[in-house]
Design a protein around this motif. Structure first.
Motif, PDB file in Angstrom:
ATOM      1  N   TYR A 388       4.327   7.084  -2.920  1.00  0.00           N
ATOM      2  CA  TYR A 388       4.664   5.678  -2.665  1.00  0.00           C
ATOM      3  C   TYR A 388       3.425   4.869  -2.331  1.00  0.00           C
ATOM      4  O   TYR A 388       2.530   5.359  -1.636  1.00  0.00           O
ATOM      5  CB  TYR A 388       5.618   5.563  -1.472  1.00  0.00           C
ATOM      6  CG  TYR A 388       6.893   6.310  -1.673  1.00  0.00           C
ATOM      7  CD1 TYR A 388       7.937   5.757  -2.417  1.00  0.00           C
ATOM      8  CD2 TYR A 388       7.063   7.582  -1.126  1.00  0.00           C
ATOM      9  CE1 TYR A 388       9.118   6.462  -2.624  1.00  0.00           C
ATOM     10  CE2 TYR A 388       8.237   8.293  -1.321  1.00  0.00           C
ATOM     11  CZ  TYR A 388       9.264   7.722  -2.072  1.00  0.00           C
ATOM     12  OH  TYR A 388      10.418   8.423  -2.276  1.00  0.00           O
ATOM     13  N   ALA A 403       6.231  -4.411   0.316  1.00  0.00           N
ATOM     14  CA  ALA A 403       6.835  -3.824  -0.888  1.00  0.00           C
ATOM     15  C   ALA A 403       6.591  -2.314  -0.891  1.00  0.00           C
ATOM     16  O   ALA A 403       5.471  -1.860  -0.681  1.00  0.00           O
ATOM     17  CB  ALA A 403       6.220  -4.462  -2.134  1.00  0.00           C
ATOM     18  N   VAL A 404       7.667  -1.561  -1.122  1.00  0.00           N
ATOM     19  CA  VAL A 404       7.553  -0.097  -1.212  1.00  0.00           C
ATOM     20  C   VAL A 404       7.692   0.276  -2.680  1.00  0.00           C
ATOM     21  O   VAL A 404       8.755   0.123  -3.272  1.00  0.00           O
ATOM     22  CB  VAL A 404       8.658   0.590  -0.374  1.00  0.00           C
ATOM     23  CG1 VAL A 404       8.530   2.112  -0.477  1.00  0.00           C
ATOM     24  CG2 VAL A 404       8.600   0.140   1.078  1.00  0.00           C
ATOM     25  N   LYS A 405       6.583   0.715  -3.257  1.00  0.00           N
ATOM     26  CA  LYS A 405       6.562   1.030  -4.693  1.00  0.00           C
ATOM     27  C   LYS A 405       6.724   2.533  -4.868  1.00  0.00           C
ATOM     28  O   LYS A 405       5.938   3.311  -4.316  1.00  0.00           O
ATOM     29  CB  LYS A 405       5.181   0.666  -5.240  1.00  0.00           C
ATOM     30  CG  LYS A 405       5.138  -0.386  -6.300  1.00  0.00           C
ATOM     31  CD  LYS A 405       3.654  -0.561  -6.656  1.00  0.00           C
ATOM     32  CE  LYS A 405       3.289  -1.602  -7.628  1.00  0.00           C
ATOM     33  NZ  LYS A 405       4.039  -2.114  -8.644  1.00  0.00           N
ATOM     34  N   ASP A 406       7.722   2.950  -5.642  1.00  0.00           N
ATOM     35  CA  ASP A 406       7.858   4.365  -6.005  1.00  0.00           C
ATOM     36  C   ASP A 406       6.986   4.582  -7.249  1.00  0.00           C
ATOM     37  O   ASP A 406       7.297   4.083  -8.326  1.00  0.00           O
ATOM     38  CB  ASP A 406       9.334   4.680  -6.299  1.00  0.00           C
ATOM     39  CG  ASP A 406       9.534   6.162  -6.607  1.00  0.00           C
ATOM     40  OD1 ASP A 406       8.642   6.748  -7.269  1.00  0.00           O
ATOM     41  OD2 ASP A 406      10.559   6.716  -6.197  1.00  0.00           O
ATOM     42  N   LEU A 407       5.903   5.317  -7.087  1.00  0.00           N
ATOM     43  CA  LEU A 407       4.894   5.353  -8.147  1.00  0.00           C
ATOM     44  C   LEU A 407       5.299   6.201  -9.337  1.00  0.00           C
ATOM     45  O   LEU A 407       4.802   5.995 -10.437  1.00  0.00           O
ATOM     46  CB  LEU A 407       3.550   5.839  -7.576  1.00  0.00           C
ATOM     47  CG  LEU A 407       2.940   4.875  -6.550  1.00  0.00           C
ATOM     48  CD1 LEU A 407       1.749   5.520  -5.849  1.00  0.00           C
ATOM     49  CD2 LEU A 407       2.527   3.564  -7.196  1.00  0.00           C
ATOM     50  N   HIS A 410       8.371   4.071 -10.946  1.00  0.00           N
ATOM     51  CA  HIS A 410       7.972   2.703 -11.253  1.00  0.00           C
ATOM     52  C   HIS A 410       9.020   1.691 -10.796  1.00  0.00           C
ATOM     53  O   HIS A 410       9.366   0.761 -11.513  1.00  0.00           O
ATOM     54  CB  HIS A 410       7.688   2.510 -12.750  1.00  0.00           C
ATOM     55  CG  HIS A 410       6.621   3.423 -13.255  1.00  0.00           C
ATOM     56  ND1 HIS A 410       5.297   3.307 -12.897  1.00  0.00           N
ATOM     57  CD2 HIS A 410       6.687   4.517 -14.052  1.00  0.00           C
ATOM     58  CE1 HIS A 410       4.593   4.266 -13.460  1.00  0.00           C
ATOM     59  NE2 HIS A 410       5.410   5.035 -14.166  1.00  0.00           N
ATOM     60  N   THR A 411       9.594   1.924  -9.606  1.00  0.00           N
ATOM     61  CA  THR A 411      10.532   0.963  -9.028  1.00  0.00           C
ATOM     62  C   THR A 411       9.920   0.422  -7.750  1.00  0.00           C
ATOM     63  O   THR A 411       8.993   1.013  -7.199  1.00  0.00           O
ATOM     64  CB  THR A 411      11.886   1.621  -8.708  1.00  0.00           C
ATOM     65  OG1 THR A 411      11.638   2.742  -7.849  1.00  0.00           O
ATOM     66  CG2 THR A 411      12.603   2.086  -9.957  1.00  0.00           C
ATOM     67  N   GLN A 412      10.476  -0.670  -7.279  1.00  0.00           N
ATOM     68  CA  GLN A 412       9.921  -1.305  -6.099  1.00  0.00           C
ATOM     69  C   GLN A 412      11.015  -1.955  -5.266  1.00  0.00           C
ATOM     70  O   GLN A 412      11.908  -2.590  -5.805  1.00  0.00           O
ATOM     71  CB  GLN A 412       8.886  -2.348  -6.552  1.00  0.00           C
ATOM     72  CG  GLN A 412       8.287  -3.128  -5.427  1.00  0.00           C
ATOM     73  CD  GLN A 412       7.091  -3.942  -5.887  1.00  0.00           C
ATOM     74  OE1 GLN A 412       6.350  -3.545  -6.774  1.00  0.00           O
ATOM     75  NE2 GLN A 412       6.915  -5.108  -5.273  1.00  0.00           N
ATOM     76  N   GLU A 413      10.963  -1.784  -3.945  1.00  0.00           N
ATOM     77  CA  GLU A 413      11.927  -2.417  -3.028  1.00  0.00           C
ATOM     78  C   GLU A 413      11.123  -3.173  -1.986  1.00  0.00           C
ATOM     79  O   GLU A 413      10.074  -2.678  -1.542  1.00  0.00           O
ATOM     80  CB  GLU A 413      12.748  -1.351  -2.295  1.00  0.00           C
ATOM     81  CG  GLU A 413      13.712  -0.573  -3.159  1.00  0.00           C
ATOM     82  CD  GLU A 413      14.968  -1.358  -3.505  1.00  0.00           C
ATOM     83  OE1 GLU A 413      15.270  -2.342  -2.781  1.00  0.00           O
ATOM     84  OE2 GLU A 413      15.614  -1.010  -4.508  1.00  0.00           O
ATOM     85  N   THR A 414      11.615  -4.310  -1.589  1.00  0.00           N
ATOM     86  CA  THR A 414      10.938  -5.024  -0.513  1.00  0.00           C
ATOM     87  C   THR A 414      11.730  -4.844   0.771  1.00  0.00           C
ATOM     88  O   THR A 414      12.940  -5.034   0.786  1.00  0.00           O
ATOM     89  CB  THR A 414      10.795  -6.517  -0.861  1.00  0.00           C
ATOM     90  OG1 THR A 414      10.071  -6.586  -2.092  1.00  0.00           O
ATOM     91  CG2 THR A 414      10.027  -7.270   0.201  1.00  0.00           C
TER      92      THR A 414
END
Ligand code: HAM
Length: 427
Positions: A388, A403-407, A410-414
């Protein structure tokens, strides 16, 4: 003159010949292998023992044996400032015995089961898989002469190698008999050897340690000794029964082995069961671990007359074996799980706090330092193998979000800018 030009006056130094460094990223695999071996030993009830890396020279001379290569040719021996002869430990068993006697561990419940790891030192000719500082994980089970314990130790070594994913090795097994039956056999073997046209050096070896002649790799010696009497055929009744139980127990446990009646270990203290794990992908240095029982060792270094059994697994060679088999341990390329990517001074200062809180909560976390821009900081996340990235810019800082990016996905949650909210999101 700039700093770098000034330092160029000095020649860069290398480690002494034959001494390996363990640097990232490979050092992660080194630790994983060593720790997995130790973990398996702990699962079997072995307790950690931490010993000095040098001892009085006498310990190894008496314990390992003066006629062995290890003692006669390979020891790092020096006189300290107090005029004592000390030696960097070439192996672990003698030191463990010394400590067991010194701390009366052999007066408690038996067997004493101990595990150790660390560097050992042998002045050998360096080559691939053969170092002058080598790493072993070992166990010793001391005080009980029970073939079930031999089987435990051997099965444990096998489990260690399997646990890290190795498959391409074989376990070789032999019995060297006890003080009495080996002596009788030794005479028979010498009678046989002295009747052969051996060269001078081999003849001398036959005088000192005739069993070692059977282990000679030269084809002509192999041929001449093809019909030599073998120890396994001359075991006394006790030793024969002991070896039989070791074998049937290993069979029942499903531990595969082959008998190698010509196996001779490089150290003198072995009696009865001895074994070696041999990997075919390593060239000449194919022994990835070995051990055996030692009846006389404790008495030899001044303790009670108790038997023991143990092994030493070569961590360096296990690493080479993993490479040869193309095995990568899961997750070793990951330096941290979470990587902070913050843009701008204020966001970076806030990120430092967030990362610190996540570490306090037990997460492995790092961040980009040095005021990097988005691209450079994201590269850091990639290099760290992070799962992440936490992305924080001026806009997020203002709205109190991150923002938490799942690398991988390739998804992202704020989420809210707090360690609690980030932890919740990562759960
Ligand atoms: P060893 O067979 O001398 O036994 O060493 C154990 C393992 O250490 C070897 O199988 C090998 O993998 C590794 N090793 C040895 N020398 C080197 C080297 N120069 N470079 C890299 N790896 C090496 C012992 O040391 C006994 N103390 C084992 C034992 C414990 N027996 C009973 N209890």
């Amino acid at each position: 003159m700039s700093e770098s030009k000034k330092s160029a006056k000095f020649q860069p130094l290398s480690a002494p010949k034959g001494l390996p460094d363990y640097v990232p990223p490979q050092s992660a695999t080194f630790l994983r292998v060593r720790d997995e071996f130790a973990r398996q030993a702990h699962l079997a009830g072995y307790q950690h023992i931490e010993l000095p890396v040098f001892e009085d020279t006498t310990l190894f001379a008496r314990g390992v044996g003066e006629s062995t290569d290890v003692v006669s040719k390979e020891m790092y021996t020096f006189t300290d400032r107090g005029d004592r002869s000390v030696t960097l430990r070439p192996e672990g068993t003698a030191g463990v015995m010394r400590a067991v006697i010194q701390h009366n561990l052999d007066r408690g419940y038996l067997p004493v089961k101990l595990n150790y790891y660390g560097p050992f030192f042998r002045y050998e000719r360096p080559q691939a898989g053969r170092y002058r500082q080598l790493q072993q994980v070992g166990v010793e089970a001391i005080g009980v002469d029970d073939p079930l314990l031999d089987a435990e130790v051997i099965a444990l070594a096998d489990r260690c190698f399997r646990a890290i994913g190795l498959r391409g090795y074989r376990l070789e097994l032999n019995s060297l008999g006890d003080a009495q039956c080996r002596l009788d056999y030794r005479e028979k073997l010498q009678d046989f050897l002295f009747a052969l046209p051996l060269d001078e050096e081999t003849r001398a070896r036959a005088e000192i340690n005739p069993l070692r002649v059977l282990d000679d790799k030269r084809a002509e010696v192999r041929e001449m000794t093809a019909d030599a009497p073998l120890m396994v055929d001359h075991l006394c009744e006790d030793c024969r029964a002991h070896f039989e139980t070791v074998r049937t127990t290993l069979d029942a446990m499903g531990v595969e082995y082959v008998l190698n009646p010509r196996m001779v270990r490089g150290l003198d203290y072995y009696t009865k069961t001895c074994f070696e794990f041999v990997h075919d992908g390593l060239g000449a240095q194919s022994g990835i671990g070995g051990g055996g029982r030692y009846d006389g060792l404790m008495a030899q270094i001044g303790g009670q007359d108790l038997s023991g059994i143990g092994f030493g697994l070569g961590v360096d060679r296990a690493l080479l074996a993993l490479e040869a088999e193309g095995v990568t341990l899961e997750g070793v390329e990951r330096r941290v799980d979470v990587f902070g990517v913050a843009i701008g001074e204020a966001a970076q200062a806030r990120m430092a706090l967030l990362i610190d809180e996540l570490r306090a909560a037990g997460l492995s976390a790092d961040m980009a330092y040095g005021g990097r821009g988005l691209k450079g900081a994201m590269k850091g996340a990639d290099r760290a193998g992070a799962k992440y990235a936490l992305v924080l810019g001026d806009r997020e800082l203002e709205s109190g979000e991150v923002a938490v990016k799942d690398l991988a996905a390739h998804t992202q949650e704020t989420v809210e800018l707090s360690s609690a909210a980030v932890l919740e999101q990562l759960r």
